[in-house]
Write a protein that holds these residues in place. Structure first.
Motif: not given
Length: 402
Positions: A77-86, A193-196
């Motif tokens: 919870d709360g981490q940065l995720v990349e596009k396409g990440q499962l 998800i919200e972009s940074v």
């Protein structure tokens, strides 16, 4: 001396004393002193200042396209995720079985099509009626194959939907569904998800300001919308530490509010900006131009608006309504109401009344006089003889020596 003689002497003395006194006449006080200064002309960049609120450039609510029990959560919870990440995995077994069933149906349809083609090949030398039936059987088998292929693609899609991935890079919130819960398609919210970066700041422009900007732009004194730079500060900070550009402007004015919504974009690689912040925005209006500037403490305000007190050639105080512009550091731009040669009262406003006489003194001269008086006082203090202790001069011990 008898009693009558004493009274006569006293009466003569009172008459002489009264005759010697001068008449009591009213002497008006001298006009009060005030400090005046001339409005200073300089190049000033005018700004449009407003308050806005930050929002993420992209926001998505993650929802599943298929139903099933949540099998795995692949993020913190709360981490940065990349596009396409499962991110989420829904139970795959029902959808894997559906894929296998669709594959079997496709194989059966393909076998029927092959049989129909061979039957048609054997029937061609026979009569026309039997040939037509075989052609129809072949076409039906082809359609069955196409339907089986579509069912297989649909089953594979549903199987792929059991894995929910990030549509873009950003920061994900907390998961809304725990493991083992049933997920309903399109209704169950999994996470947000919200972009940074970039970070958007939304603000509104009134109809009057919008018309003013349009006139400035028509005169050629304003950059095109996409070239306009926007400065931003957050919280109570006075320093505009963030710099971005105008990004979007609503076409037309909302008739309900009389405003148009606008947006500016700011890079946020260091994540110093977060969605939902109330911010202060500063946008340059046109090019720097010559303006009259006066000290902030010279401005007065009453029910009719802002005003200045000016001293005319007869040293009389004159009331001047003014229109104020850009606020500078301890100074203010005056758009109308005074001219460069006017003597504006900047100190002693409490002693000045419109229509009364004053003794004006230029601001620079007043400061020099104050410094001279201070220096003279210091010199006089230094010239005074120092107090000496006679007993110490004669060699008597002081208390400290004792």
């Amino acid at each position: 001396m008898n009693y009558r003689s004493v009274l006569s002497v006293i009466a003569s003395t009172v008459v002489v004393a009264v005759g010697c006194e001068s008449s009591n006449e009213y002497v008006p006080p001298p006009p009060p002193k005030v400090t005046v200064a001339h409005p200073e002309q300089r190049q000033v960049q005018e700004y449009f200042r407003t308050v806005g609120q930050t929002r993420a450039a992209q926001t998505v609510e993650l929802r599943s396209r298929v139903s099933g029990y949540l099998d795995a959560i692949k993020f913190v919870d709360g981490q940065l995720v990349e596009k396409g990440q499962l991110l989420f995995v829904i139970d795959k077994e029902p959808y894997e079985a559906a894929v296998q069933s669709a594959e079997a149906a496709l194989a059966k349809a393909e076998a029927s099509l092959d049989l129909a083609k061979r039957q048609l090949a054997r029937t061609e030398p026979l009569v026309k009626r039997e040939l037509d039936e075989d052609i129809a059987d072949r076409d039906s088998a082809i359609a069955d194959v196409q339907a089986a292929e579509a069912a297989l693609r649909d089953a594979k899609l549903n199987l792929g939907y059991t894995e929910v991935t990030a549509p873009f890079a950003g920061r994900i919130g907390r998961h809304q569904v725990d493991l083992g819960n049933l997920v309903q398609p399109a209704t169950t919210l999994l996470a947000t998800i919200e972009s940074v970066t970039p970070m958007h700041a939304y603000y509104t422009v009134s109809e009057d300001d919008l018309l003013r900007f349009m006139k400035i732009k028509e005169a050629g004194d304003m950059q095109t919308a996409r070239e306009v730079e926007v400065d931003m500060s957050i919280g109570n900070e006075e320093d505009y530490a963030f710099h971005g550009r105008f990004d979007f402007g609503q076409f037309g004015v909302d008739p309900g509010t009389g405003t148009a919504e606008c947006r500016a974009a700011f890079e946020n690689e260091q994540e110093k900006l977060q969605p939902g912040l109330f911010v202060h925005l500063r946008i340059p209006v046109g090019e720097p131009r010559p303006r009259l500037v006066i000290p902030e403490n010279a401005i007065g305000t009453n029910q009719r608006g802002d005003y200045l007190l000016v001293v005319n050639d007869e040293n009389e105080v004159v009331f001047r309504p003014v229109e104020l512009g850009e606020s500078l550091e301890n100074e203010r731009v005056v758009l109308s109401g005074v001219e460069a040669g006017d003597k504006v009262i900047v100190e002693g406003l409490q002693r000045a009344r419109p229509g009364s006489k004053v003794v004006p003194e230029e601001k620079g001269a007043a400061e020099a006089t104050t410094q001279e008086d201070s220096s003279a006082g210091d010199d006089a203090k230094a010239a005074e003889p120092a107090d000496t202790d006679d007993e110490s001069d004669e060699g008597e011990p002081t208390p400290a020596a004792e």
